[in-house]
Design a protein around this motif. Structure first.
Motif, PDB file in Angstrom:
ATOM      1  N   PRO A 149     -28.479 -22.328   2.493  1.00 60.68           N
ATOM      2  CA  PRO A 149     -28.174 -23.273   1.417  1.00 60.68           C
ATOM      3  C   PRO A 149     -28.699 -24.653   1.807  1.00 60.68           C
ATOM      4  O   PRO A 149     -28.372 -25.162   2.874  1.00 60.68           O
ATOM      5  N   THR A 150     -29.533 -25.228   0.934  1.00 57.57           N
ATOM      6  CA  THR A 150     -30.255 -26.443   1.304  1.00 57.57           C
ATOM      7  C   THR A 150     -30.105 -27.519   0.239  1.00 57.57           C
ATOM      8  O   THR A 150     -30.460 -27.322  -0.928  1.00 57.57           O
ATOM      9  N   ASP A 151     -29.590 -28.648   0.677  1.00 58.49           N
ATOM     10  CA  ASP A 151     -29.348 -29.805  -0.168  1.00 58.49           C
ATOM     11  C   ASP A 151     -30.642 -30.233  -0.864  1.00 58.49           C
ATOM     12  O   ASP A 151     -31.699 -30.268  -0.236  1.00 58.49           O
ATOM     13  N   VAL A 152     -30.536 -30.556  -2.156  1.00 60.97           N
ATOM     14  CA  VAL A 152     -31.687 -31.078  -2.890  1.00 60.97           C
ATOM     15  C   VAL A 152     -31.223 -32.164  -3.858  1.00 60.97           C
ATOM     16  O   VAL A 152     -30.152 -32.055  -4.463  1.00 60.97           O
ATOM     17  N   HIS A 153     -32.017 -33.223  -3.968  1.00 60.78           N
ATOM     18  CA  HIS A 153     -31.688 -34.335  -4.857  1.00 60.78           C
ATOM     19  C   HIS A 153     -32.916 -34.799  -5.619  1.00 60.78           C
ATOM     20  O   HIS A 153     -34.050 -34.556  -5.201  1.00 60.78           O
ATOM     21  N   GLU A 154     -32.659 -35.477  -6.703  1.00 63.21           N
ATOM     22  CA  GLU A 154     -33.694 -36.166  -7.475  1.00 63.21           C
ATOM     23  C   GLU A 154     -33.507 -37.654  -7.205  1.00 63.21           C
ATOM     24  O   GLU A 154     -32.382 -38.164  -7.284  1.00 63.21           O
ATOM     25  N   GLU A 155     -34.585 -38.349  -6.919  1.00 62.84           N
ATOM     26  CA  GLU A 155     -34.483 -39.766  -6.573  1.00 62.84           C
ATOM     27  C   GLU A 155     -33.852 -40.577  -7.697  1.00 62.84           C
ATOM     28  O   GLU A 155     -34.210 -40.434  -8.863  1.00 62.84           O
ATOM     29  N   GLY A 156     -32.865 -41.393  -7.316  1.00 62.05           N
ATOM     30  CA  GLY A 156     -32.232 -42.319  -8.251  1.00 62.05           C
ATOM     31  C   GLY A 156     -31.339 -41.678  -9.298  1.00 62.05           C
ATOM     32  O   GLY A 156     -31.001 -42.320 -10.287  1.00 62.05           O
ATOM     33  N   GLY A 198     -38.850 -34.669   3.973  1.00 60.05           N
ATOM     34  CA  GLY A 198     -37.452 -34.752   4.359  1.00 60.05           C
ATOM     35  C   GLY A 198     -36.660 -33.502   4.038  1.00 60.05           C
ATOM     36  O   GLY A 198     -35.698 -33.167   4.726  1.00 60.05           O
ATOM     37  N   ARG A 199     -37.047 -32.776   2.999  1.00 56.53           N
ATOM     38  CA  ARG A 199     -36.310 -31.582   2.599  1.00 56.53           C
ATOM     39  C   ARG A 199     -36.804 -30.326   3.310  1.00 56.53           C
ATOM     40  O   ARG A 199     -36.158 -29.290   3.280  1.00 56.53           O
ATOM     41  N   GLU A 200     -37.921 -30.406   3.994  1.00 52.99           N
ATOM     42  CA  GLU A 200     -38.423 -29.231   4.725  1.00 52.99           C
ATOM     43  C   GLU A 200     -37.486 -28.908   5.883  1.00 52.99           C
ATOM     44  O   GLU A 200     -36.852 -29.796   6.453  1.00 52.99           O
ATOM     45  N   PHE A 201     -37.415 -27.623   6.239  1.00 53.60           N
ATOM     46  CA  PHE A 201     -36.608 -27.237   7.388  1.00 53.60           C
ATOM     47  C   PHE A 201     -37.132 -27.929   8.632  1.00 53.60           C
ATOM     48  O   PHE A 201     -38.336 -28.124   8.802  1.00 53.60           O
ATOM     49  N   TYR A 202     -36.214 -28.259   9.528  1.00 50.77           N
ATOM     50  CA  TYR A 202     -36.549 -28.959  10.759  1.00 50.77           C
ATOM     51  C   TYR A 202     -37.097 -28.002  11.824  1.00 50.77           C
ATOM     52  O   TYR A 202     -36.561 -26.915  12.026  1.00 50.77           O
ATOM     53  N   GLY A 203     -38.130 -28.436  12.500  1.00 49.32           N
ATOM     54  CA  GLY A 203     -38.636 -27.807  13.714  1.00 49.32           C
ATOM     55  C   GLY A 203     -38.844 -26.310  13.637  1.00 49.32           C
ATOM     56  O   GLY A 203     -39.522 -25.796  12.750  1.00 49.32           O
ATOM     57  N   GLN A 204     -38.232 -25.607  14.585  1.00 48.28           N
ATOM     58  CA  GLN A 204     -38.394 -24.158  14.706  1.00 48.28           C
ATOM     59  C   GLN A 204     -37.880 -23.414  13.480  1.00 48.28           C
ATOM     60  O   GLN A 204     -38.358 -22.318  13.189  1.00 48.28           O
ATOM     61  N   LEU A 205     -36.912 -24.002  12.767  1.00 43.15           N
ATOM     62  CA  LEU A 205     -36.381 -23.298  11.600  1.00 43.15           C
ATOM     63  C   LEU A 205     -37.442 -23.174  10.518  1.00 43.15           C
ATOM     64  O   LEU A 205     -37.497 -22.163   9.814  1.00 43.15           O
ATOM     65  N   PHE A 261     -25.026 -42.654  -0.134  1.00 40.79           N
ATOM     66  CA  PHE A 261     -26.040 -42.464   0.895  1.00 40.79           C
ATOM     67  C   PHE A 261     -27.411 -42.890   0.397  1.00 40.79           C
ATOM     68  O   PHE A 261     -27.675 -42.881  -0.803  1.00 40.79           O
ATOM     69  N   PRO A 262     -28.317 -43.203   1.333  1.00 41.32           N
ATOM     70  CA  PRO A 262     -29.696 -43.472   0.918  1.00 41.32           C
ATOM     71  C   PRO A 262     -30.319 -42.192   0.363  1.00 41.32           C
ATOM     72  O   PRO A 262     -29.825 -41.091   0.634  1.00 41.32           O
ATOM     73  N   PRO A 263     -31.401 -42.308  -0.401  1.00 41.28           N
ATOM     74  CA  PRO A 263     -32.070 -41.105  -0.908  1.00 41.28           C
ATOM     75  C   PRO A 263     -32.420 -40.166   0.250  1.00 41.28           C
ATOM     76  O   PRO A 263     -32.936 -40.603   1.276  1.00 41.28           O
ATOM     77  N   HIS A 264     -32.107 -38.885   0.060  1.00 42.95           N
ATOM     78  CA  HIS A 264     -32.362 -37.892   1.102  1.00 42.95           C
ATOM     79  C   HIS A 264     -32.570 -36.523   0.461  1.00 42.95           C
ATOM     80  O   HIS A 264     -32.123 -36.286  -0.650  1.00 42.95           O
ATOM     81  N   ASN A 265     -33.265 -35.663   1.175  1.00 43.97           N
ATOM     82  CA  ASN A 265     -33.555 -34.300   0.723  1.00 43.97           C
ATOM     83  C   ASN A 265     -34.090 -34.270  -0.708  1.00 43.97           C
ATOM     84  O   ASN A 265     -33.698 -33.431  -1.515  1.00 43.97           O
ATOM     85  N   LEU A 266     -34.991 -35.187  -0.979  1.00 47.06           N
ATOM     86  CA  LEU A 266     -35.604 -35.234  -2.306  1.00 47.06           C
ATOM     87  C   LEU A 266     -36.549 -34.046  -2.456  1.00 47.06           C
ATOM     88  O   LEU A 266     -37.295 -33.700  -1.537  1.00 47.06           O
ATOM     89  N   ARG A 267     -36.505 -33.445  -3.613  1.00 50.43           N
ATOM     90  CA  ARG A 267     -37.325 -32.269  -3.900  1.00 50.43           C
ATOM     91  C   ARG A 267     -38.800 -32.544  -3.582  1.00 50.43           C
ATOM     92  O   ARG A 267     -39.321 -33.608  -3.848  1.00 50.43           O
ATOM     93  N   ASN A 268     -39.459 -31.562  -2.972  1.00 51.53           N
ATOM     94  CA  ASN A 268     -40.897 -31.606  -2.648  1.00 51.53           C
ATOM     95  C   ASN A 268     -41.286 -32.728  -1.687  1.00 51.53           C
ATOM     96  O   ASN A 268     -42.372 -33.282  -1.796  1.00 51.53           O
ATOM     97  N   THR A 269     -40.404 -33.043  -0.740  1.00 48.60           N
ATOM     98  CA  THR A 269     -40.731 -34.057   0.262  1.00 48.60           C
ATOM     99  C   THR A 269     -40.620 -33.466   1.665  1.00 48.60           C
ATOM    100  O   THR A 269     -39.953 -32.440   1.873  1.00 48.60           O
TER     101      THR A 269
END
Length: 185
Positions: free
Chosen positions: A54-61, A81-88, A71-79
């Motif tokens: 399950p992965t957080d997704v937001h639309e800016e603003g 920032g929303r990609e899985f981290y590192g080895q995952l 919170f500041p904008p985060h996990n914005l779709r198609n960025t």
């Protein structure tokens, strides 16, 4: 010990929550659980269990989303920032065609809120959830509370969850055990 009636949830393990330079990062503590999450995912599949991401997704603003005020904008779709981290990221690319691996969007703290997670779990006769990811005292916690209210058995991999502060980590682990009856492993 994993089984086919168990699912591992890897919650929000994305660049924005984990990477240096992420918009809302846990930083080094979040990065420190990377290997443990991959190990748990591999073990879950080896034992016949399921891996849900399950992965957080937001639309800016988005003026209607409550997190916009917090919170500041985060996990914005198609960025990035929303990609899985590192080895995952690599693990998911390698395993995404496996029918026992499923990534899905969530727009609230809990992986159950506004998603079909409960239906998918019940279809598969899953009664036990093993929780990993970030943040222990936010999204992992809210997912655990909903899982408890829906009657699931809860296991929290203590070496597979992290958050922003040591106090938040300790409090959440105690809450899982003492208020939700979760096993802490």
């Amino acid at each position: 010990m994993s089984s086919e009636n168990e699912a591992l949830l890897i919650i929000d393990y994305t660049n924005d929550f984990v990477a240096d330079g992420g918009a809302l990062t846990t930083g080094k503590v979040g990065q420190s659980i990377e290997t443990n999450i991959i190990k748990a995912a591999n073990e879950e599949l080896r034992q016949g269990g399921w891996v849900m991401l399950p992965t957080d997704v937001h639309e800016e603003g988005d003026p209607y989303h409550p997190e916009t005020k917090l919170f500041p904008p985060h996990n914005l779709r198609n960025t990035w920032g929303r990609e899985f981290y590192g080895q995952l990221k690599d693990w998911y690319e390698l395993n995404q065609s496996n029918s026992k691996v499923r990534m899905f969007d969530k727009t609230r703290y809990s992986a159950f809120a506004g998603t079909d997670l409960d239906i998918r779990l019940r279809e598969r006769h899953i009664d036990t959830l093993r929780l990993t990811g970030v943040c222990t005292d936010i999204c992992v916690l809210h997912t655990a509370v909903d899982a408890y209210n829906l009657g699931y058995n809860i296991i929290v991999n203590a070496d597979g969850v992290e958050t922003f502060t040591e106090h938040g980590q300790e409090w959440a682990l105690d809450h899982f055990k003492n208020s939700l009856g979760a096993q802490i492993k």
